[in-house]
Design a protein around this motif. Structure first.
Motif, PDB file in Angstrom:
ATOM      1  N   GLU A   1       0.858  -1.184   0.000  1.00  0.00           N
ATOM      2  CA  GLU A   1       0.000   0.000   0.000  1.00  0.00           C
ATOM      3  C   GLU A   1       0.896   1.237   0.000  1.00  0.00           C
ATOM      4  O   GLU A   1       2.088   1.151   0.304  1.00  0.00           O
ATOM      5  CB  GLU A   1      -0.935   0.019   1.219  1.00  0.00           C
ATOM      6  N   PRO A   2       0.338   2.397  -0.371  1.00  0.00           N
ATOM      7  CA  PRO A   2       1.143   3.622  -0.369  1.00  0.00           C
ATOM      8  C   PRO A   2       1.787   3.863   0.994  1.00  0.00           C
ATOM      9  O   PRO A   2       1.165   3.638   2.033  1.00  0.00           O
ATOM     10  CB  PRO A   2       0.122   4.716  -0.706  1.00  0.00           C
ATOM     11  N   HIS A   3       3.009   4.308   0.975  1.00  0.00           N
ATOM     12  CA  HIS A   3       3.778   4.607   2.185  1.00  0.00           C
ATOM     13  C   HIS A   3       4.038   3.365   3.040  1.00  0.00           C
ATOM     14  O   HIS A   3       4.413   3.477   4.203  1.00  0.00           O
ATOM     15  CB  HIS A   3       3.086   5.682   3.031  1.00  0.00           C
ATOM     16  N   GLY A   4       3.876   2.192   2.456  1.00  0.00           N
ATOM     17  CA  GLY A   4       4.033   0.958   3.224  1.00  0.00           C
ATOM     18  C   GLY A   4       5.452   0.681   3.684  1.00  0.00           C
ATOM     19  O   GLY A   4       5.648  -0.122   4.596  1.00  0.00           O
ATOM     20  N   ASN A   5       6.423   1.349   3.054  1.00  0.00           N
ATOM     21  CA  ASN A   5       7.818   1.110   3.429  1.00  0.00           C
ATOM     22  C   ASN A   5       8.350   2.099   4.455  1.00  0.00           C
ATOM     23  O   ASN A   5       9.486   1.968   4.905  1.00  0.00           O
ATOM     24  CB  ASN A   5       8.715   1.160   2.186  1.00  0.00           C
TER      25      ASN A   5
END
Length: 238
Positions: free
Chosen positions: A169-173
């Motif tokens: 998902e977005p910003h998952g890292n």
């Protein structure tokens, strides 16, 4: 996609916005163009457009481009998985190895650097997601490895590098980037007299989050050079 020069300008604008949001100076973020599977002409175009450095993943490709003077005018970094039997082709030919991910590899880098009478700058690679498919030091073993790395006479550790798991998902890292940043601060303060220069994290899809977490070196491929052929079918990363 625009030209390589236009793409570099666009990426630098994104870097500037991310740095400013984090209260940092854009000029403190180094842009490494991940030029795997791009020819010498593309590398020269990136150099002409002011790329800070070019990064290669494959030893054979790097060697061929060196012979073609593809990198003249910019430093070249080795950013991919490095096998011990190919270390001799890399040491002394690059300004920075990002992927020093085992003591055995560091030992071989040290041995080859001594042969050449030089000191090779490296980053310690941390396998922050503990993925079996990736190389790098386990986060729990990193501090001890960094201490051991200080004993090599012809290796100079300048920081850390990490490639987190593919985000779902977005910003998952972001949480992984934060963990690597904390490791970097801890090791730099306790072992290297705050002498770490680089925290290499973030690629085309997530370098803004990496900058927000503390990265000062980002490795950007497809956002500069366009998508590589294999990415359309396998979801390759840059």
């Amino acid at each position: 996609m625009g030209s390589i020069a236009e793409n570099i300008r666009s990426v630098r604008e994104r870097i500037a916005r991310a740095a400013e949001r984090a209260g940092r100076r854009p000029e403190d973020i180094l842009l490494v163009g991940a030029s795997k599977m791009n020819d010498a002409a593309a590398c020269r175009e990136a150099v002409a457009a002011g790329i800070d450095a070019l990064g290669e993943n494959r030893v054979q490709e790097m060697t061929e481009k060196l012979a073609q003077h593809a990198y003249d005018g910019a430093p070249v970094h080795f950013i991919g998985h490095l096998q011990r039997n190919k270390v001799r082709q890399v040491v002394g030919n690059v300004s920075l190895i990002h992927s020093a991910g085992s003591l055995e590899l560091l030992e071989e880098i040290d041995r080859q650097a001594k042969k050449r009478g030089l000191v090779q700058d490296v980053l310690l690679e941390v396998n922050i997601g503990r993925e079996a498919s990736k190389s790098g030091f386990d986060p729990d073993a990193l501090f001890d490895a960094a201490a051991r790395a200080r004993e090599f006479e012809a290796v100079r550790v300048l920081g850390l590098m990490a490639i987190p798991p593919a985000a779902e998902e977005p910003h998952g890292n972001f949480r992984y980037f934060e963990k690597v940043c904390r490791l970097s601060v801890d090791i730099a303060e306790n072992l290297y007299d705050n002498g770490f220069e680089y925290l290499s994290m973030g690629m085309s899809d997530d370098f803004e989050d990496a900058i927000a977490a503390g990265a000062n070196m980002v490795r950007v491929g497809s956002a500069i050079f366009g998508h590589r052929p294999y990415q359309t079918t396998t979801g390759g990363f840059t």
